[in-house]
Design a protein around this motif. Sequence first.
Motif, mmCIF file in Angstrom:
data_model
loop_
_atom_site.group_PDB
_atom_site.id
_atom_site.type_symbol
_atom_site.label_atom_id
_atom_site.label_comp_id
_atom_site.label_asym_id
_atom_site.label_seq_id
_atom_site.Cartn_x
_atom_site.Cartn_y
_atom_site.Cartn_z
ATOM 1 N N ASN A 161 45.827 37.590 37.849
ATOM 2 C CA ASN A 161 44.885 36.792 38.883
ATOM 3 C C ASN A 161 44.676 35.432 38.389
ATOM 4 O OD1 ASN A 161 44.456 39.782 39.520
ATOM 5 N ND2 ASN A 161 44.789 38.627 41.477
ATOM 6 N N TRP B 262 41.851 42.903 48.197
ATOM 7 C CA TRP B 262 42.353 42.631 46.737
ATOM 8 C C TRP B 262 41.823 43.452 45.582
ATOM 9 C CZ3 TRP B 262 45.444 37.454 46.962
ATOM 10 C CH2 TRP B 262 46.465 37.577 47.886
ATOM 11 N N SER C 251 42.192 35.152 44.308
ATOM 12 C CA SER C 251 42.227 35.714 42.846
ATOM 13 C C SER C 251 41.052 35.881 41.968
ATOM 14 C CB SER C 251 43.204 35.122 41.789
ATOM 15 O OG SER C 251 42.530 33.644 41.554
#
Length: 302
Positions: free
Chosen positions: A110, A28, A257
Amino acid sequence: MTTIHRFFEHLSPKTQGYLLVLFTMCVWGSFSLLSRVTVRWQVSVWDVIAMRFAFAAIILLPILWLNKDWRFLLHWRAVVLAIIGGVGYSCLVYTGFTLAPVVHGAVFLNGMIPVATALLLWLIFKIRPDTDTKIALIIISLTLCAMAAMILMGAYHFNVGDVIFVSCAFCWAAFSILLKEWQFTPWQTMCSSVIWSALIYLPIYALFIGFSSPDASWHHLAIQGIFHSVLVMIVATVTYAMAVARLGAFMAGGLSSLAPFISAILAVPLLGEPLNMVMVLGLIGMGLGTVQPWRWLGRRKH
């Protein structure tokens, strides 16, 4: 591979969850940077989304056919997961990165995921946050208030990309919660997201959008296509689903995140993106609310 699998199986469920989250973080984090690079490489986001779903579907369809394990795709829940976590999230997040820098995604996407997750859990299932979650939400809320005050004083101008990122946070939070509530296996989650997203998006792309990156080089298209389809759509979807099953939606979503916060800092030297005081404040406050370091301090004392 067998040795690695045996080692992984001998670990506790929580340790497995943390390792899965770590891998997901790496993917990510790279996702944020590569999504932003599409602008420089002159690769259209609509082409990236098409490659994301098409390549992944091409890989998974033969496996589904050989295993003859596809009936779960006919359930309406599979379609809902694909609409929220597949087509919906992808269209929003790629558009957001064309309009705003990586640091904005870290803060408004996030950083907002823990807030969105807690809010949706309360609204839908009447689940109240625990003490640690309340502390995190207070920190994030105070950070947002401070950022809002600085925005009102003219230190920063809120843009459309930021609004899209906030929408992405609620989209991903809903996906995470439904994933946990409906107890889809990682395999079912991945296949549902890929196959139904391809069935929904690709006809629309073919009829109304078409290839939109005439100035992009073939190797840039290949990099974007392989990364976003294989690593993001297939591998990271499985690892995230497995992490949610072991750690829960809030913990898995919150820890995962953290990666974009790191990529936001890396984007400054790597991509030459600006970093003002408002965004620095956002990174610090949202990072504290996401990582929740007091949880680890409390465990060490015991």
